[in-house]
Write a protein that holds these residues in place. Structure first.
Motif, short mmCIF file in Angstrom:
data_model
loop_
_atom_site.label_atom_id
_atom_site.label_comp_id
_atom_site.label_asym_id
_atom_site.label_seq_id
_atom_site.Cartn_x
_atom_site.Cartn_y
_atom_site.Cartn_z
N CYS A 33 48.67 81.87 81.73
CA CYS A 33 47.25 82.34 81.85
C CYS A 33 46.59 80.98 82.62
O CYS A 33 45.58 81.22 83.54
CB CYS A 33 46.48 82.71 80.99
SG CYS A 33 46.28 81.62 79.56
N ASP A 40 40.76 79.49 90.66
CA ASP A 40 41.31 81.06 90.46
C ASP A 40 40.96 81.49 89.18
O ASP A 40 41.14 82.72 88.71
CB ASP A 40 43.00 80.90 90.83
CG ASP A 40 43.02 80.69 92.48
OD1 ASP A 40 42.15 81.03 93.02
OD2 ASP A 40 43.91 79.95 92.64
N TRP A 41 41.23 80.64 87.79
CA TRP A 41 40.90 81.14 86.71
C TRP A 41 39.69 81.89 86.46
O TRP A 41 39.50 82.55 85.94
CB TRP A 41 41.25 79.93 85.87
CG TRP A 41 41.38 80.35 84.00
CD1 TRP A 41 42.39 80.90 83.43
CD2 TRP A 41 40.51 80.43 83.11
NE1 TRP A 41 42.24 81.40 82.43
CE2 TRP A 41 40.77 80.93 82.11
CE3 TRP A 41 38.73 80.10 83.38
CZ2 TRP A 41 39.89 81.02 80.85
CZ3 TRP A 41 38.01 80.36 82.16
CH2 TRP A 41 38.66 80.69 81.19
N LYS A 43 37.86 82.96 88.81
CA LYS A 43 37.51 84.36 89.64
C LYS A 43 38.23 85.49 88.78
O LYS A 43 37.97 86.40 88.78
CB LYS A 43 38.36 84.12 90.80
CG LYS A 43 37.60 83.20 91.71
CD LYS A 43 38.47 83.17 93.34
CE LYS A 43 37.86 81.99 94.33
NZ LYS A 43 38.45 82.07 95.42
N ARG A 44 39.50 84.98 88.25
CA ARG A 44 40.11 86.24 87.38
C ARG A 44 39.24 86.51 86.23
O ARG A 44 39.33 87.69 85.75
CB ARG A 44 41.42 85.59 86.73
CG ARG A 44 42.25 86.69 86.10
CD ARG A 44 43.78 85.70 85.44
NE ARG A 44 44.57 85.04 86.58
CZ ARG A 44 45.24 84.11 86.44
NH1 ARG A 44 45.54 84.01 85.09
NH2 ARG A 44 46.17 83.73 87.32
N ASN A 48 37.74 90.35 85.75
CA ASN A 48 38.12 91.14 84.65
C ASN A 48 36.89 91.28 83.63
O ASN A 48 37.09 91.74 82.38
CB ASN A 48 39.28 90.59 83.90
CG ASN A 48 40.67 90.79 84.81
OD1 ASN A 48 41.14 91.93 84.91
ND2 ASN A 48 40.96 89.75 85.63
N GLU A 109 43.63 88.78 80.70
CA GLU A 109 44.53 88.18 81.93
C GLU A 109 44.20 86.73 81.64
O GLU A 109 44.90 85.85 82.31
CB GLU A 109 43.76 88.72 83.01
CG GLU A 109 44.10 90.12 83.26
CD GLU A 109 43.16 91.32 82.57
OE1 GLU A 109 43.38 92.20 82.58
OE2 GLU A 109 42.06 90.51 81.82
N CYS A 110 42.92 86.34 81.11
CA CYS A 110 42.68 84.72 80.88
C CYS A 110 43.16 83.93 79.77
O CYS A 110 43.00 82.89 79.64
CB CYS A 110 41.10 84.38 81.17
SG CYS A 110 40.53 85.17 82.87
#
Length: 401
Positions: A33, A40-41, A43-44, A48, A109-110
């Motif tokens: 992750c 980017d983390w 944004k993810r 979500n 997802e993180c």
């Protein structure tokens, strides 16, 4: 035995037995992750996260008076992670932080693939992790954790740690009250001067964690933590068999604190309790049910298979294990008194002469009395007398029934 498994067993023995903080530099956790930039983390995370529940950050000025930056003083900021990075992390007059958030509040997802088996701990036993996303200057007032030993993984950015052994003569307080955290009254963020720190300057350990580093904080060690730049870290507390005594202590403290607040107004409750404790007030009946289970478990050693033995090796044996690790792990060195003074002297530049902050019309004697009654030494004496009374009155038979 597979070499990686052998290494993880070695690491577990070290973590459970070290008497001083350890640091693993550039440790390969291989958590998928975090196989990206912090941008980017974030944004993810935003992509979500439920639109109805935007993240809530804490916010504080970077200049402050001669008291710790307690949570009750902090304002709330609701924004996205991306907006935090682009705007609020660059604010020089305030710091902001998404603090002490459990993994259940983080999109899968993180946090995918996070586990502590690389340190030798079973996935089944270590399920809880906390996330700490913060800008420069964000800090946790100096305290020690009453439960477990702490594994801290620095994912992005840098953080500065000051650590002190359990017997350091800092001033323990329980106002503000938070279960399992004993704060001290010394202000390591914006001290007016160095007068109050002679008690700590001979016993300080320092660590600057950078991306990929891992810090092991032994049980009951005092620590003050501050972000040197925008950073993200993840931690977990390893459950220990000896925690049961501390859990009984914390039940006693909780009973004392919450009993004194039962007839008080909400404003006074918000002063004495940390914000995260306001929704965790427990009825006396429920608290005594918990205490009954803890006393039974202490006497019969029930459920100890869920927790780890602690400091079962001698210091000599631990030193031999460290030698086996070669360059994988190192013991934090003692900080020189001169360097300690230099660090604190630099932080006096943050001090500003402030009007006394709102005290919720609470009598100063109330706070002083709570801190005196709930002093760790006092609570330990109360616990010992409490357990003696139970045994003397043959209540153990009742508890087991």
């Amino acid at each position: 035995m597979d070499q990686q498994i052998e290494k993880s067993v070695l690491f577990r023995q070290l973590i459970l037995n070290t008497r001083k903080p350890l640091v693993f530099r550039k440790f390969p956790t291989n958590w998928k992750c975090f196989d990206c930039s912090i941008e980017d983390w974030c944004k993810r995370f935003d992509a979500n996260q439920s639109k109805e529940h935007s993240p809530e950050f804490e916010k504080m000025p970077t200049k402050f008076g001669d008291i710790p930056q307690w949570e009750r003083f902090r304002s709330k900021l609701t924004t996205t992670f991306t907006n935090f990075l682009e705007k609020y992390s660059k604010d020089e007059e305030n710091w902001s932080a998404f603090y002490y958030e459990p993994n259940t509040q983080i999109p899968i997802e993180c946090r995918y693939d996070i586990d502590f088996s690389c340190f030798g701990f079973s996935k089944d036993k270590i399920n809880d992790t906390s996330f700490w996303l913060s800008s420069k200057g964000a800090n946790t007032p100096c305290h020690y954790d009453t439960y477990g030993c702490n594994i801290v993984v620095q994912v992005y950015g840098r953080k500065h740690w000051l650590l002190f052994p359990p017997d350091t003569k800092l001033t323990p307080i329980r106002v503000p009250y938070e279960e399992s955290s004993v704060y001290c009254s010394e202000n390591f963020y914006s001290p007016k001067n160095l007068d109050r720190f002679s008690i700590a300057r001979e016993n300080a350990f320092e660590c600057i964690l950078t991306e990929g580093d891992v810090l092991i904080v032994p049980r009951n060690w005092w620590h003050y933590v501050e972000s040197l730049e925008t950073s993200l870290s993840v931690n977990t507390w390893i459950p220990l068999k000896i925690d049961i005594d501390a859990q009984i202590d914390e039940c006693i403290v909780k009973y004392i604190v919450e009993s004194t607040l039962s007839q008080e107004c909400e404003e006074k409750k918000r002063y004495i309790l940390n914000p995260n404790q306001l929704q965790l007030i427990t009825s006396s009946d429920e608290l005594f049910d918990i205490l009954q289970i803890l006393v039974k478990n202490k006497s019969t050693e029930d459920q100890t298979d869920e927790k780890y033995s602690y400091q079962y090796l001698s210091e000599k044996e631990v030193n031999k294990l460290i030698e086996k690790c070669h360059n994988d792990v190192s013991v934090l060195p003692l900080l020189s008194p001169e360097k300690f003074d230099s660090i604190l002297r630099d932080r006096t530049k943050r001090y500003v002469d402030m009007e006394p902050l709102h005290k919720a019309d609470i009598h100063s004697m109330h706070e002083a009395l709570l801190n005196a009654i709930c002093h760790p030494n006092m609570i330990n004496n109360i616990k010992e007398e409490f357990l003696r009374n139970i045994e003397k009155n043959c209540m153990i038979r009742y508890i087991y029934s």
